[in-house]
Design a protein around this motif. Structure first.
Motif, PDB file in Angstrom:
ATOM      1  N   GLN A  81     -66.048  51.896  80.353  1.00 43.46           N
ATOM      2  CA  GLN A  81     -65.346  51.989  81.628  1.00 43.46           C
ATOM      3  C   GLN A  81     -65.318  53.428  82.133  1.00 43.46           C
ATOM      4  OE1 GLN A  81     -64.346  49.986  83.808  1.00 43.46           O
ATOM      5  NE2 GLN A  81     -63.018  51.271  85.089  1.00 43.46           N
ATOM      6  N   LEU A  82     -64.979  54.377  81.268  1.00 48.69           N
ATOM      7  CA  LEU A  82     -64.916  55.772  81.686  1.00 48.69           C
ATOM      8  C   LEU A  82     -66.295  56.292  82.076  1.00 48.69           C
ATOM      9  CD1 LEU A  82     -62.436  57.212  79.029  1.00 48.69           C
ATOM     10  CD2 LEU A  82     -61.956  56.606  81.407  1.00 48.69           C
ATOM     11  N   ALA A  83     -67.317  55.911  81.325  1.00 48.47           N
ATOM     12  CA  ALA A  83     -68.677  56.375  81.619  1.00 48.47           C
ATOM     13  C   ALA A  83     -69.194  55.824  82.941  1.00 48.47           C
ATOM     14  CB  ALA A  83     -69.619  55.977  80.487  1.00 48.47           C
ATOM     15  N   SER A  84     -68.607  54.740  83.415  1.00 47.01           N
ATOM     16  CA  SER A  84     -69.043  54.124  84.674  1.00 47.01           C
ATOM     17  C   SER A  84     -68.410  54.771  85.901  1.00 47.01           C
ATOM     18  CB  SER A  84     -68.708  52.626  84.668  1.00 47.01           C
ATOM     19  OG  SER A  84     -69.354  51.963  83.594  1.00 47.01           O
ATOM     20  N   LEU A  85     -67.372  55.582  85.707  1.00 47.12           N
ATOM     21  CA  LEU A  85     -66.691  56.203  86.843  1.00 47.12           C
ATOM     22  C   LEU A  85     -67.590  57.257  87.470  1.00 47.12           C
ATOM     23  CD1 LEU A  85     -63.103  56.660  85.318  1.00 47.12           C
ATOM     24  CD2 LEU A  85     -63.903  54.851  86.858  1.00 47.12           C
ATOM     25  N   PRO A  86     -67.717  57.275  88.795  1.00 48.20           N
ATOM     26  CA  PRO A  86     -68.688  58.164  89.453  1.00 48.20           C
ATOM     27  C   PRO A  86     -68.394  59.651  89.301  1.00 48.20           C
ATOM     28  CG  PRO A  86     -67.285  57.048  91.067  1.00 48.20           C
ATOM     29  CD  PRO A  86     -67.021  56.395  89.750  1.00 48.20           C
ATOM     30  N   HIS A  87     -67.146  60.025  89.086  1.00 40.43           N
ATOM     31  CA  HIS A  87     -66.813  61.445  88.976  1.00 40.43           C
ATOM     32  C   HIS A  87     -66.745  61.929  87.535  1.00 40.43           C
ATOM     33  CE1 HIS A  87     -63.040  59.304  88.459  1.00 40.43           C
ATOM     34  NE2 HIS A  87     -62.462  60.391  88.018  1.00 40.43           N
ATOM     35  N   VAL A  88     -67.219  61.108  86.582  1.00 43.87           N
ATOM     36  CA  VAL A  88     -67.128  61.432  85.151  1.00 43.87           C
ATOM     37  C   VAL A  88     -68.508  61.724  84.576  1.00 43.87           C
ATOM     38  CG1 VAL A  88     -66.698  60.427  82.871  1.00 43.87           C
ATOM     39  CG2 VAL A  88     -64.973  60.226  84.665  1.00 43.87           C
ATOM     40  N   ILE A  89     -68.586  62.791  83.798  1.00 44.17           N
ATOM     41  CA  ILE A  89     -69.712  63.029  82.896  1.00 44.17           C
ATOM     42  C   ILE A  89     -69.231  62.637  81.509  1.00 44.17           C
ATOM     43  CG2 ILE A  89     -71.284  64.714  81.885  1.00 44.17           C
ATOM     44  CD1 ILE A  89     -70.936  66.410  84.406  1.00 44.17           C
ATOM     45  N   PHE A  90     -69.831  61.622  80.938  1.00 44.22           N
ATOM     46  CA  PHE A  90     -69.369  61.111  79.647  1.00 44.22           C
ATOM     47  C   PHE A  90     -70.281  61.643  78.547  1.00 44.22           C
ATOM     48  CE2 PHE A  90     -68.556  58.150  76.205  1.00 44.22           C
ATOM     49  CZ  PHE A  90     -67.183  57.963  76.303  1.00 44.22           C
ATOM     50  N   CYS A  91     -69.690  62.337  77.568  1.00 44.42           N
ATOM     51  CA  CYS A  91     -70.445  62.976  76.486  1.00 44.42           C
ATOM     52  C   CYS A  91     -70.215  62.248  75.166  1.00 44.42           C
ATOM     53  CB  CYS A  91     -70.032  64.434  76.340  1.00 44.42           C
ATOM     54  SG  CYS A  91     -70.316  65.429  77.810  1.00 44.42           S
ATOM     55  N   SER A  92     -71.278  62.121  74.398  1.00 37.96           N
ATOM     56  CA  SER A  92     -71.171  61.423  73.121  1.00 37.96           C
ATOM     57  C   SER A  92     -72.256  61.904  72.184  1.00 37.96           C
ATOM     58  CB  SER A  92     -71.298  59.910  73.339  1.00 37.96           C
ATOM     59  OG  SER A  92     -71.359  59.215  72.106  1.00 37.96           O
ATOM     60  N   PHE A  93     -71.987  61.781  70.895  1.00 34.28           N
ATOM     61  CA  PHE A  93     -73.068  61.935  69.929  1.00 34.28           C
ATOM     62  C   PHE A  93     -74.037  60.766  70.097  1.00 34.28           C
ATOM     63  CE2 PHE A  93     -69.761  64.165  67.079  1.00 34.28           C
ATOM     64  CZ  PHE A  93     -70.012  65.378  67.685  1.00 34.28           C
ATOM     65  N   GLY A  94     -75.298  60.989  69.719  1.00 30.97           N
ATOM     66  CA  GLY A  94     -76.354  60.037  70.052  1.00 30.97           C
ATOM     67  C   GLY A  94     -76.195  58.657  69.467  1.00 30.97           C
ATOM     68  N   ASP A  95     -75.679  58.549  68.225  1.00 31.53           N
ATOM     69  CA  ASP A  95     -75.666  57.231  67.606  1.00 31.53           C
ATOM     70  C   ASP A  95     -74.573  56.317  68.151  1.00 31.53           C
ATOM     71  OD1 ASP A  95     -73.712  58.737  66.407  1.00 31.53           O
ATOM     72  OD2 ASP A  95     -74.278  58.265  64.347  1.00 31.53           O
ATOM     73  N   MET A  96     -73.732  56.818  69.068  1.00 32.99           N
ATOM     74  CA  MET A  96     -72.751  55.938  69.709  1.00 32.99           C
ATOM     75  C   MET A  96     -73.348  55.170  70.886  1.00 32.99           C
ATOM     76  SD  MET A  96     -69.929  55.995  68.068  1.00 32.99           S
ATOM     77  CE  MET A  96     -69.095  54.948  69.245  1.00 32.99           C
ATOM     78  N   LEU A  97     -74.499  55.610  71.386  1.00 33.82           N
ATOM     79  CA  LEU A  97     -75.003  55.038  72.644  1.00 33.82           C
ATOM     80  C   LEU A  97     -75.481  53.603  72.514  1.00 33.82           C
ATOM     81  CD1 LEU A  97     -74.736  58.006  73.505  1.00 33.82           C
ATOM     82  CD2 LEU A  97     -76.831  57.715  74.834  1.00 33.82           C
ATOM     83  N   ARG A  98     -75.875  53.194  71.299  1.00 33.32           N
ATOM     84  CA  ARG A  98     -76.368  51.827  71.112  1.00 33.32           C
ATOM     85  C   ARG A  98     -75.323  50.905  70.501  1.00 33.32           C
ATOM     86  NH1 ARG A  98     -81.571  50.482  71.015  1.00 33.32           N
ATOM     87  NH2 ARG A  98     -80.623  48.421  71.135  1.00 33.32           N
ATOM     88  N   VAL A  99     -74.134  51.421  70.215  1.00 35.62           N
ATOM     89  CA  VAL A  99     -73.095  50.595  69.592  1.00 35.62           C
ATOM     90  C   VAL A  99     -72.582  49.588  70.621  1.00 35.62           C
ATOM     91  CG1 VAL A  99     -70.824  50.584  68.510  1.00 35.62           C
ATOM     92  CG2 VAL A  99     -72.432  52.440  68.024  1.00 35.62           C
ATOM     93  N   PRO A 100     -72.649  48.301  70.311  1.00 43.58           N
ATOM     94  CA  PRO A 100     -72.272  47.299  71.316  1.00 43.58           C
ATOM     95  C   PRO A 100     -70.772  47.144  71.483  1.00 43.58           C
ATOM     96  CG  PRO A 100     -72.952  46.219  69.279  1.00 43.58           C
ATOM     97  CD  PRO A 100     -73.184  47.693  69.084  1.00 43.58           C
ATOM     98  N   GLY A 101     -70.331  47.138  72.737  1.00 41.95           N
ATOM     99  CA  GLY A 101     -68.979  46.709  73.072  1.00 41.95           C
ATOM    100  C   GLY A 101     -69.047  45.255  73.484  1.00 41.95           C
ATOM    101  N   SER A 102     -67.989  44.764  74.099  1.00 45.08           N
ATOM    102  CA  SER A 102     -68.023  43.362  74.527  1.00 45.08           C
ATOM    103  C   SER A 102     -68.749  43.196  75.853  1.00 45.08           C
ATOM    104  CB  SER A 102     -66.602  42.809  74.634  1.00 45.08           C
ATOM    105  OG  SER A 102     -65.799  43.638  75.451  1.00 45.08           O
ATOM    106  N   ARG A 103     -69.076  44.333  76.523  1.00 50.22           N
ATOM    107  CA  ARG A 103     -69.780  44.263  77.805  1.00 50.22           C
ATOM    108  C   ARG A 103     -71.046  45.112  77.813  1.00 50.22           C
ATOM    109  NH1 ARG A 103     -64.363  45.362  80.061  1.00 50.22           N
ATOM    110  NH2 ARG A 103     -63.415  43.430  80.809  1.00 50.22           N
ATOM    111  N   GLY A 104     -71.664  45.318  76.688  1.00 54.65           N
ATOM    112  CA  GLY A 104     -72.872  46.130  76.656  1.00 54.65           C
ATOM    113  C   GLY A 104     -72.666  47.400  75.861  1.00 54.65           C
TER     114      GLY A 104
END
Length: 380
Positions: A87-110
């Protein structure tokens, strides 16, 4: 290796701790020591990958079972927190930062890769300093960091928050998902399903926090705990120390990883974590809520808490928080099954299409078995 370790020898080359002849001797010593069936657990993703990659479990006697615990912070991050990150990463005014191995971890919506593909500004960082640099260079936008990890990475995030406050950096915040290892070990030991009789503790975690807290745990549950490193000889020597205690009826904390770990840990690192964070109950993916097993920012630093700063946006979006019913990662994380025992392993669940986090995290047990043993599993 014991004499070198006792003398405080410094490892010059990794190959010194991957010596095949010494590994065979240590395994033979373990075989001669073990006279009864035992089940031990390692609580470190790095140790899991080393065991599977180098086939260390195949060197051990059949009566000694090594199971894999919740030693991967990415793997135990709950679906609800992943959904908040999406949800936070989808906000237009947000730059969302993460370590790489979190990017493929599935939530309930992708997952975060899906958000990035849809236009979200999701960026991989390698340290909190990278995220702070982004925040300073993008003052008109909010930089939100997914702070995931055990005690090992908590000091760096704590220092980032302190520096942000001292420098007046107001567009920087953390979505905190830090978890603590000892409460999870206690949850496993207190479970009616528990079959673990001894633990290998994670060396890098203990480098920061030491092992004083483990002593009460060992005494309370009468289980030996050995702090071990990550190379094959580290792990085999740690297992040897563990089974010696089990066979002798002892339940103590020993430190195999003396080249890095001290009993008191790193006191300055512990102090900065205690200043910024406080322990709270935390839900572990696939396991459930564990008391005082997570960290959150203290009230003095609440301005840097993304869950507080974006409370309205997160409450409006809600969180489904539903895991795939075919995923058995919770049983893997509790040491009740191994990855190949899951019907979906390497079929419905792959790194390209994961059902759970342990298949995509660089420290996940399912990822280790898929990378090093999935061909054998399929052929069998």
């Amino acid at each position: 290796i014991r004499s070198a370790r006792s003398a405080g020898a410094v490892m010059k080359y990794v190959d010194e701790y991957r010596d095949r002849t010494l590994a065979t001797r240590l395994a033979e010593r373990i075989t001669h020591t073990v006279h009864r069936p035992w089940t031990i657990m390692e609580v470190c993703g790095g140790q899991t990958h080393a065991i599977v990659r180098f086939g260390l479990d195949a060197l051990l006697p059949p009566s000694l079972t090594v199971v894999h615990g919740p030693g991967c912070p990415v793997c135990v991050t709950p679906v609800g927190l992943i959904d908040q990150a999406l949800q936070l990463a989808s906000l237009p005014h947000v730059i969302f930062c993460s370590f790489g191995d979190m990017l493929r971890v599935p939530g309930s919506r992708g997952d975060l890769f899906g958000v990035k593909a849809a236009g979200g500004d999701v960026r991989i960082v390698y340290s909190p300093l990278d995220a702070m640099t982004l925040a300073r260079a993008n003052q008109a936008r909010e930089v939100v960091c997914f702070a995931v990890g055990f005690d090992t990475t908590a000091p760096a995030w704590a220092m980032a928050v302190i520096q942000a406050k001292e420098s007046g950096l107001t567009n920087f915040s953390l979505l905190v998902a830090h978890v603590l290892v000892p409460p999870a070990m206690e949850a496993i030991l207190s479970s009616p399903q528990n079959r673990v009789q001894g633990f290998l503790a994670a060396g890098h975690v203990c480098t920061v926090v030491g092992y004083e807290d483990y002593e009460a745990l060992a005494a309370r549950y009468r289980v030996p705990i050995v702090v071990a490193g990550f190379e094959p000889l580290d792990i085999l020597e740690g297992i040897g120390l563990l089974v010696t205690q089990l066979e002798e009826g002892r339940a103590e904390v020993e430190n195999q990883y003396v080249r890095s770990v001290r009993r008191e840990g790193n006191r300055p690192a512990r102090a900065v974590v205690e200043e910024v964070f406080e322990p709270v109950p935390r839900t572990w993916r696939g396991i459930g809520e564990i008391a005082r097993s997570g960290l959150q920012l203290r009230p003095a630093y609440a301005a840097y808490d993304a869950a507080v700063r974006f409370r309205e946006a997160l409450s409006q979006a809600g969180s489904v928080g539903v895991e795939d019913p075919d995923c058995r990662s919770g049983l893997v994380l509790q040491g009740l099954i191994k990855p190949p025992d899951c019907p979906a392993f390497a079929t419905r669940c792959t790194p390209e299409q994961p059902l759970g986090a342990p298949m995509v995290s660089s420290e996940g047990a399912c990822a280790a078995y898929y990378r090093y043993r999935s061909r054998v599993t399929r052929e069998a």
